[in-house]
Design a protein around this motif. Sequence first.
Motif, PDB file in Angstrom:
ATOM      1  N   GLY A  58       0.816  -1.205   0.000  1.00  0.00           N
ATOM      2  CA  GLY A  58       0.000   0.000   0.000  1.00  0.00           C
ATOM      3  C   GLY A  58       0.850   1.256   0.000  1.00  0.00           C
ATOM      4  O   GLY A  58       2.087   1.207   0.082  1.00  0.00           O
ATOM      5  N   SER A  59       0.180   2.390  -0.100  1.00  0.00           N
ATOM      6  CA  SER A  59       0.864   3.678  -0.088  1.00  0.00           C
ATOM      7  C   SER A  59      -0.066   4.717   0.514  1.00  0.00           C
ATOM      8  O   SER A  59      -1.272   4.489   0.635  1.00  0.00           O
ATOM      9  CB  SER A  59       1.271   4.083  -1.509  1.00  0.00           C
ATOM     10  OG  SER A  59       0.130   4.164  -2.347  1.00  0.00           O
ATOM     11  N   ALA A  60       0.495   5.838   0.903  1.00  0.00           N
ATOM     12  CA  ALA A  60      -0.311   6.925   1.467  1.00  0.00           C
ATOM     13  C   ALA A  60      -0.909   7.744   0.332  1.00  0.00           C
ATOM     14  O   ALA A  60      -0.172   8.239  -0.522  1.00  0.00           O
ATOM     15  CB  ALA A  60       0.537   7.806   2.367  1.00  0.00           C
ATOM     16  N   PRO A  61      -2.225   7.921   0.286  1.00  0.00           N
ATOM     17  CA  PRO A  61      -2.821   8.719  -0.785  1.00  0.00           C
ATOM     18  C   PRO A  61      -2.463  10.194  -0.654  1.00  0.00           C
ATOM     19  O   PRO A  61      -2.207  10.698   0.443  1.00  0.00           O
ATOM     20  CB  PRO A  61      -4.328   8.501  -0.606  1.00  0.00           C
ATOM     21  CG  PRO A  61      -4.491   8.081   0.812  1.00  0.00           C
ATOM     22  CD  PRO A  61      -3.236   7.365   1.192  1.00  0.00           C
ATOM     23  N   VAL A  62      -2.438  10.873  -1.784  1.00  0.00           N
ATOM     24  CA  VAL A  62      -2.141  12.303  -1.800  1.00  0.00           C
ATOM     25  C   VAL A  62      -3.311  13.071  -1.196  1.00  0.00           C
ATOM     26  O   VAL A  62      -4.475  12.815  -1.508  1.00  0.00           O
ATOM     27  CB  VAL A  62      -1.888  12.795  -3.237  1.00  0.00           C
ATOM     28  CG1 VAL A  62      -1.704  14.312  -3.261  1.00  0.00           C
ATOM     29  CG2 VAL A  62      -0.658  12.105  -3.824  1.00  0.00           C
ATOM     30  N   MET A  63      -2.995  13.999  -0.299  1.00  0.00           N
ATOM     31  CA  MET A  63      -4.014  14.891   0.255  1.00  0.00           C
ATOM     32  C   MET A  63      -4.211  16.067  -0.693  1.00  0.00           C
ATOM     33  O   MET A  63      -5.287  16.283  -1.234  1.00  0.00           O
ATOM     34  CB  MET A  63      -3.583  15.375   1.643  1.00  0.00           C
ATOM     35  CG  MET A  63      -4.594  16.276   2.329  1.00  0.00           C
ATOM     36  SD  MET A  63      -3.992  16.914   3.938  1.00  0.00           S
ATOM     37  CE  MET A  63      -3.871  15.415   4.900  1.00  0.00           C
ATOM     38  N   ARG A  64      -3.148  16.822  -0.916  1.00  0.00           N
ATOM     39  CA  ARG A  64      -3.127  17.907  -1.902  1.00  0.00           C
ATOM     40  C   ARG A  64      -1.689  18.412  -1.983  1.00  0.00           C
ATOM     41  O   ARG A  64      -0.906  18.265  -1.036  1.00  0.00           O
ATOM     42  CB  ARG A  64      -4.075  19.047  -1.520  1.00  0.00           C
ATOM     43  CG  ARG A  64      -3.702  19.809  -0.260  1.00  0.00           C
ATOM     44  CD  ARG A  64      -4.709  20.893   0.064  1.00  0.00           C
ATOM     45  NE  ARG A  64      -6.013  20.350   0.344  1.00  0.00           N
ATOM     46  CZ  ARG A  64      -6.384  19.880   1.546  1.00  0.00           C
ATOM     47  NH1 ARG A  64      -5.529  19.910   2.543  1.00  0.00           N
ATOM     48  NH2 ARG A  64      -7.576  19.401   1.749  1.00  0.00           N
ATOM     49  N   GLY A  65      -1.365  18.983  -3.138  1.00  0.00           N
ATOM     50  CA  GLY A  65      -0.005  19.493  -3.297  1.00  0.00           C
ATOM     51  C   GLY A  65       1.025  18.420  -3.008  1.00  0.00           C
ATOM     52  O   GLY A  65       0.985  17.335  -3.580  1.00  0.00           O
ATOM     53  N   ASP A  66       1.951  18.725  -2.106  1.00  0.00           N
ATOM     54  CA  ASP A  66       2.969  17.736  -1.742  1.00  0.00           C
ATOM     55  C   ASP A  66       2.694  17.129  -0.367  1.00  0.00           C
ATOM     56  O   ASP A  66       3.585  16.598   0.290  1.00  0.00           O
ATOM     57  CB  ASP A  66       4.368  18.363  -1.763  1.00  0.00           C
ATOM     58  CG  ASP A  66       4.507  19.517  -0.768  1.00  0.00           C
ATOM     59  OD1 ASP A  66       3.481  19.910  -0.174  1.00  0.00           O
ATOM     60  OD2 ASP A  66       5.636  20.015  -0.590  1.00  0.00           O
ATOM     61  N   ARG A  67       1.424  17.196   0.064  1.00  0.00           N
ATOM     62  CA  ARG A  67       1.042  16.601   1.345  1.00  0.00           C
ATOM     63  C   ARG A  67       0.353  15.264   1.121  1.00  0.00           C
ATOM     64  O   ARG A  67      -0.420  15.083   0.172  1.00  0.00           O
ATOM     65  CB  ARG A  67       0.106  17.538   2.111  1.00  0.00           C
ATOM     66  CG  ARG A  67       0.743  18.842   2.550  1.00  0.00           C
ATOM     67  CD  ARG A  67      -0.262  19.695   3.304  1.00  0.00           C
ATOM     68  NE  ARG A  67      -0.728  19.035   4.518  1.00  0.00           N
ATOM     69  CZ  ARG A  67      -1.848  19.370   5.171  1.00  0.00           C
ATOM     70  NH1 ARG A  67      -2.597  20.357   4.715  1.00  0.00           N
ATOM     71  NH2 ARG A  67      -2.193  18.747   6.265  1.00  0.00           N
ATOM     72  N   PHE A  68       0.630  14.327   2.019  1.00  0.00           N
ATOM     73  CA  PHE A  68       0.054  12.990   1.941  1.00  0.00           C
ATOM     74  C   PHE A  68      -0.686  12.686   3.237  1.00  0.00           C
ATOM     75  O   PHE A  68      -0.335  13.184   4.307  1.00  0.00           O
ATOM     76  CB  PHE A  68       1.148  11.937   1.734  1.00  0.00           C
ATOM     77  CG  PHE A  68       1.765  11.958   0.370  1.00  0.00           C
ATOM     78  CD1 PHE A  68       1.383  11.050  -0.595  1.00  0.00           C
ATOM     79  CD2 PHE A  68       2.732  12.896   0.048  1.00  0.00           C
ATOM     80  CE1 PHE A  68       1.948  11.072  -1.853  1.00  0.00           C
ATOM     81  CE2 PHE A  68       3.303  12.931  -1.206  1.00  0.00           C
ATOM     82  CZ  PHE A  68       2.908  12.008  -2.161  1.00  0.00           C
TER      83      PHE A  68
END
Length: 430
Positions: A30-40
């Motif tokens: 798995g991976s951490a989904p993108v929140m926005r911009g360069d934040r996860f």
Amino acid sequence: MKISKEFYENNRKKFADLMENGSAFVIYSGSAPVMRGDRFYDYSPQRNFLYLTGIDKPGLALMITKNIKGETMSRIYLQRYDESAAKWGGSALTAEKAKELSGIEQAAYIDDLIMEGDGRVVGVASAFVRGRAKTLYLDLENRSLTAPNTPDLDLAKLVGEKFPAVKIVDAHPLLGGLRLVKDAAEVPMMQKAVDVTGEAFNALLDNAKPGMFEYELEAHIDYVFKKNNCRRGFDVIMASGVNGTILHYHDNNCKIEDGDLVLVDYGADCGWYSADITRTFPINGKFTDRQKQLYNIVLDGMKMIIDMIKPGVKFSSLNEELKKYYAKELKAIGLIDKDEDVVKYFYHGVSHMLGLEVHDVGAGSTSTDGELLIVPGMYITVEPGLYVAEEKIGIRIEDDILVTETGNQNLSKHIIKEVDEIEAYMANRK
């Protein structure tokens, strides 16, 4: 506190024993989904990957192959070292560290997992060339192959195009059946999560007072969890007054008035094992007669259900028996007139599985009529409640129960819940 690599080696063996000869299995971390911009968003490991490897790092994969003779091999697929990425987020997991955690001897890079690399047939493709394997297991979590893309579904479609004779099998039910029965190695992790959750409840009682806001009280949970190197297993429910009648109340922003009951549903996650505890207490330290009456009905119902839990009992019977008990008790106090009216004041199940997830997976043993039976090693909650919105009273009490060979063990029995215990504790606070 950690679980040894032997636990994960044994888990892989148990799963491989369920695989067909001439098959392969692939699962991603798995991976951490993108929140926005360069934040996860925070990364949370794919729990079946964790169960098989003991590794909680993103962007990895595990492949298990089983040849036509029944011989198996495991290989971990890692990220390549990236100097720039290492400066921002740390170095990639090494093959040596992966072996230390999981016991997996074979390692390769994730970019060699799919089909071909440098003209070589590698990874998944190598399992299917020349017809050596006929089945591919993927953790699809009961999803349709037409569902929105995930790495698992992408792989299923790719293999289907390149090797149309290969059968795709969802491994999720098989893994759920294995995870249903907890190993002795998991119990200390589960107990630690419960113990830290209990410590946080004492902190709540120590600091509770009328006029504070729900989020002020909630902050004491986060402090206890952090200082014990744990995280939240799920979003905290800190519900006062009528908010306690909302099952998944998460605003936690109301002022707690004198005379309110506070319902707190929360659990520490320690080593990715989650507790799930609920307690209800009076903000001023003293139950009213009506609050006490309803609270003790819930508490006695909880004790009755816990006493029922033993191997061979139908899981569904726990909820059925609680509703029968409620029908009798609520009619006796004049809250309802008919048995079917119980659902006005109790509208959720009394138990669910617990473990690596707060609502854990598990297929379980079944009887001849297809009913899920309770088996040794199951780890379940018991959480009866009553929700009387017209009186602004919400009550739920929840313990975490491990099923044993002869009955059960309540891992949270030390977290106080009797009316007298709660009142005495709050009266004697410093």
